[in-house]
Design a protein around this motif. Structure first.
Motif, PDB file in Angstrom:
ATOM      1  N   VAL A   1       0.657  -1.257   0.114  1.00  0.00           N
ATOM      2  CA  VAL A   1      -0.113  -0.062   0.152  1.00  0.00           C
ATOM      3  C   VAL A   1       0.777   1.183   0.527  1.00  0.00           C
ATOM      4  CG1 VAL A   1      -1.639   0.710   1.687  1.00  0.00           C
ATOM      5  CG2 VAL A   1      -1.924  -0.984   1.076  1.00  0.00           C
ATOM      6  N   ASP A   2       0.785   2.243  -0.551  1.00  0.00           N
ATOM      7  CA  ASP A   2       1.152   3.515  -0.867  1.00  0.00           C
ATOM      8  C   ASP A   2      -0.025   4.294  -1.110  1.00  0.00           C
ATOM      9  OD1 ASP A   2       2.683   5.915  -1.774  1.00  0.00           O
ATOM     10  OD2 ASP A   2       4.242   5.130  -2.955  1.00  0.00           O
ATOM     11  N   GLY A   3      -0.146   5.272  -0.765  1.00  0.00           N
ATOM     12  CA  GLY A   3      -0.888   6.319  -0.468  1.00  0.00           C
ATOM     13  C   GLY A   3      -2.603   5.247  -1.231  1.00  0.00           C
ATOM     14  N   ASN A   4      -2.645   6.048  -2.037  1.00  0.00           N
ATOM     15  CA  ASN A   4      -4.225   4.966  -3.231  1.00  0.00           C
ATOM     16  C   ASN A   4      -4.520   3.795  -3.447  1.00  0.00           C
ATOM     17  OD1 ASN A   4      -2.772   7.133  -4.882  1.00  0.00           O
ATOM     18  ND2 ASN A   4      -5.010   6.924  -6.077  1.00  0.00           N
ATOM     19  N   LEU A   5      -2.431   3.951  -3.674  1.00  0.00           N
ATOM     20  CA  LEU A   5      -2.270   2.466  -4.877  1.00  0.00           C
ATOM     21  C   LEU A   5      -1.641   0.837  -3.750  1.00  0.00           C
ATOM     22  CD1 LEU A   5      -1.465   1.757  -7.005  1.00  0.00           C
ATOM     23  CD2 LEU A   5       0.357   2.413  -6.773  1.00  0.00           C
ATOM     24  N   VAL A   6      -2.209  -0.027  -4.125  1.00  0.00           N
ATOM     25  CA  VAL A   6      -1.843  -0.994  -3.533  1.00  0.00           C
ATOM     26  C   VAL A   6      -1.535  -2.349  -4.933  1.00  0.00           C
ATOM     27  CG1 VAL A   6      -2.798  -3.785  -2.472  1.00  0.00           C
ATOM     28  CG2 VAL A   6      -4.302  -0.623  -2.438  1.00  0.00           C
ATOM     29  N   THR A   7      -0.399  -2.228  -4.747  1.00  0.00           N
ATOM     30  CA  THR A   7       0.107  -3.302  -5.428  1.00  0.00           C
ATOM     31  C   THR A   7      -0.149  -4.645  -5.351  1.00  0.00           C
ATOM     32  OG1 THR A   7       2.073  -2.134  -5.073  1.00  0.00           O
ATOM     33  CG2 THR A   7       0.503  -1.236  -7.123  1.00  0.00           C
ATOM     34  N   SER A   8       0.631  -5.437  -6.705  1.00  0.00           N
ATOM     35  CA  SER A   8       0.900  -7.142  -5.673  1.00  0.00           C
ATOM     36  C   SER A   8       2.390  -7.702  -7.495  1.00  0.00           C
ATOM     37  CB  SER A   8       0.230  -8.099  -5.384  1.00  0.00           C
ATOM     38  OG  SER A   8      -0.542  -7.824  -6.184  1.00  0.00           O
ATOM     39  N   ARG A   9       2.197  -9.140  -6.708  1.00  0.00           N
ATOM     40  CA  ARG A   9       3.412  -9.753  -7.540  1.00  0.00           C
ATOM     41  C   ARG A   9       2.582  -9.818  -8.632  1.00  0.00           C
ATOM     42  NH1 ARG A   9       7.042 -11.848  -3.110  1.00  0.00           N
ATOM     43  NH2 ARG A   9       4.258 -12.443  -2.364  1.00  0.00           N
ATOM     44  N   ALA A  10       1.605 -11.329  -8.831  1.00  0.00           N
ATOM     45  CA  ALA A  10       0.583 -11.886  -9.405  1.00  0.00           C
ATOM     46  C   ALA A  10      -0.785 -12.500  -8.936  1.00  0.00           C
ATOM     47  CB  ALA A  10       1.672 -12.769 -10.156  1.00  0.00           C
TER      48      ALA A  10
END
Length: 188
Positions: free
Chosen positions: A156-165
């Protein structure tokens, strides 16, 4: 009902489209799939099999896009989901896609992206100064866009949620749903 836009295309990863799609429905949000054209899309299944240096690709489910990106008014949506697969390789070059992505970042609206999806974020110019996860082979693209790559199942970075796959779907989308409940709660 609050709508969440999912940017997809031919050869999007099946599990990275359908897991968010069904979780959003379960939560009471209306998922809307946007692609370059309003047409039937062909999704794929990526899997890791012994003897190969990278994932294999097989045909997955077919699904209809609800709307063409040229017809999307991003203000009609409370959040954005950007799945991976091979679709981001060509979606990232479309000016309408880039404009949609920029809108959600300008509004600090929730955005979830996984696997090769951050390629679209990179080409849209929204990763500068951020942290992002992605499929590890996408790390050079993430860093070239001015972000710090973090190998994480749910970053989680601010409004962004990312992942690998797709194998990070539970942790990744769990954090996104928590953000969505906070920043774009359902009315009523």
């Amino acid at each position: 009902m609050s709508k969440v836009l999912i940017l997809a295309g031919d050869f999007s990863e099946t599990l990275e489209v359908f897991y968010p799609y069904e979780r959003l429905r379960e939560e009471g949000y209306e998922p809307v799939i946007a692609s370059l054209e309003k047409k039937r899309l062909q999704f794929v299944v990526h899997d890791f099999e012994p003897g190969y240096s990278t994932f294999t690709e097989k045909l997955g489910h077919g699904w209809d896009a609800d709307i063409a990106v040229a017809d999307v008014n991003p203000a009609d949506y409370v959040a954005l989901v950007v799945p991976g697969g091979r679709a981001p390789e060509y979606l990232r070059n479309n000016p309408d896609v880039q404009s949609i992505v920029q809108h959600f970042f300008n509004e600090s609206a929730p955005v979830a992206s996984t696997c090769h999806g951050p390629l679209i974020l990179a080409s849209s110019g929204v990763l500068q100064g951020r942290q992002s996860s992605a499929f590890p082979e996408v790390a050079p693209d993430v860093t070239a866009a001015g972000a710090t790559y973090v190998n994480s199942e749910a970053l989680v970075d601010g409004n962004l949620v990312t992942s690998r796959a797709w194998n990070d779907n539970g942790p990744w989308f769990g954090k996104f749903i928590a953000m969505l409940r906070e920043k774009a709660p359902l009315n009523g």
